[in-house]
Design an enzyme around this catalytic site. Structure first.
Site, mmCIF file in Angstrom:
data_model
loop_
_atom_site.group_PDB
_atom_site.id
_atom_site.type_symbol
_atom_site.label_atom_id
_atom_site.label_comp_id
_atom_site.label_asym_id
_atom_site.label_seq_id
_atom_site.Cartn_x
_atom_site.Cartn_y
_atom_site.Cartn_z
ATOM 1 C CE LYS A 52 -3.824 -2.435 2.243
ATOM 2 N NZ LYS A 52 -4.611 -2.700 3.463
ATOM 3 C CD GLN A 96 -3.511 -4.487 6.595
ATOM 4 O OE1 GLN A 96 -3.707 -3.412 6.046
ATOM 5 N NE2 GLN A 96 -3.848 -5.626 6.042
ATOM 6 C CG ASP A 119 -9.346 0.036 5.438
ATOM 7 O OD1 ASP A 119 -9.174 -0.407 4.294
ATOM 8 O OD2 ASP A 119 -8.566 -0.180 6.386
HETATM 9 N N1 GUN Z 1 -6.993 -6.854 6.398
HETATM 10 C C1 GUN Z 1 -7.424 -7.554 5.328
HETATM 11 N N2 GUN Z 1 -7.954 -6.734 4.386
HETATM 12 C C2 GUN Z 1 -7.853 -5.486 4.890
HETATM 13 C C3 GUN Z 1 -8.221 -4.205 4.384
HETATM 14 O O1 GUN Z 1 -8.772 -4.033 3.294
HETATM 15 N N3 GUN Z 1 -7.944 -3.159 5.202
HETATM 16 C C4 GUN Z 1 -7.366 -3.304 6.417
HETATM 17 N N4 GUN Z 1 -7.147 -2.209 7.158
HETATM 18 N N5 GUN Z 1 -7.019 -4.477 6.916
HETATM 19 C C5 GUN Z 1 -7.256 -5.560 6.147
#
Ligand code: GUN
Length: 295
Positions: A52, A96, A119
């Site tokens: 990311k 995350q 998110d």
């Molecule tokens: N863990 C798995 N997928 C995601 C996501 O799209 N965002 C976040 N913050 N954590 C995740």
């Protein structure tokens, strides 16, 4: 059979975003700034967050990576969230998941300022999504909708089976595909671990979204000819023949499923890269909304 090429489409989307960032820069405007918070040492999570941040650099965003050790307390994490909420430099941020067991995930997600929740996990944004109000759509479902749309996969009136009811993928997918929107207007069934007649459902499905986290779960004998397959799974399977010691497997048994499909997402290179592109799109949106408020 046509591959839904998430690698290519995500690259197109990132190029589109990079153009917009260059225009902001040319006008002397602030560029979007994404922060990512990670707690602990989970290898897969670290890889995702690293990807990311790298994508931010690629499109010209500013980014900040905040790494906390596994034994970080809930209070320490909440203090950082408060700081990110009030820091005007940060347009959007993500925490995350999963978080270590001693931290209450719901409490953490509730603490995130909804206008910075790129998110789309805050209850306010989930509610806005359900009500078809402007919001940040969660990146993985958003990416799948974008793939279906860009490949003109027919969804209107189609039977969709979503396998998995997670808050991040299964549930929002089921909501979005049933809505009156692009890649929507479908008849959606949500299947999960308690579903009794899964094979009966999948054999009748025109589109199957598999978001279960069980490697190679969906087999060729569970689907009809011409189905569209969206594989959200990504599991590391030990494999001594690989340099990194593992291979990546989706939730779909590609060998037996792909030949019967009309469209299918590969793993890797399908849904995964789309998730990152849509997170960037949400961050760009957050910046433009903040810019509106600054006027
Ligand atoms: N863990 C798995 N997928 C995601 C996501 O799209 N965002 C976040 N913050 N954590 C995740």
């Amino acid at each position: 059979m046509e591959i839904l090429d998430g690698k290519k489409i995500s690259s197109d989307i990132k190029d589109e975003i990079a153009v917009e960032v260059a225009q902001l820069k040319a006008k002397g405007e602030k560029v979007p700034h994404l922060a990512a918070v990670i707690v602990g040492n989970d290898g897969a999570s670290k890889t995702y967050v690293g990807a990311k941040v790298k994508a931010c650099n690629f499109v010209g965003f500013e980014s900040t990576l905040i790494e906390f050790p596994e034994d970080t307390t809930e209070a320490e994490l909440l203090a950082k969230i408060e700081e990110l909420n009030t820091n005007d430099v940060i347009d959007g941020y993500i925490v995350q998941l999963p978080l270590p067991k001693h931290i209450d995930e719901h409490k953490v997600l509730l603490a995130v300022d909804a206008t910075k929740d790129v998110d789309g996990f805050h209850p306010v944004n989930v509610g806005r999504m359900a009500l078809e109000l402007p919001t940040f759509l969660p990146a993985t479902p958003y990416g799948i909708m974008e793939l279906l749309e860009r490949y003109n996969v027919p969804t209107l009136g189609k039977n969709v089976v979503v396998i998995g009811r997670s808050h991040i993928v299964g549930r929002p997918m089921s909501i979005l595909m049933s809505q009156r929107r692009a890649a929507g207007d479908a008849t959606v069934t949500v299947a999960h671990s308690k579903t009794e007649n899964l094979k009966e459902l999948t054999l009748n499905a025109d589109i199957i979204v598999v978001a279960l986290g069980v490697a190679e779960f969906l087999k060729g004998d569970m689907i009809k000819e011409g189905v569209t397959i969206i594989d959200v799974g990504i599991t590391r399977i030990e494999d001594a023949s690989k340099k990194r010691g593992f291979r990546l497997a989706g939730d779909v048994d590609y060998e037996s499923v792909a030949p019967k499909s009309s469209f299918i997402t590969p793993v890797p290179g399908g849904v995964g890269p789309m998730t990152i592109a849509m997170l960037l799109k949400n961050t760009l949106l957050a910046r433009s909304r903040h810019m509106e408020n600054e006027k």
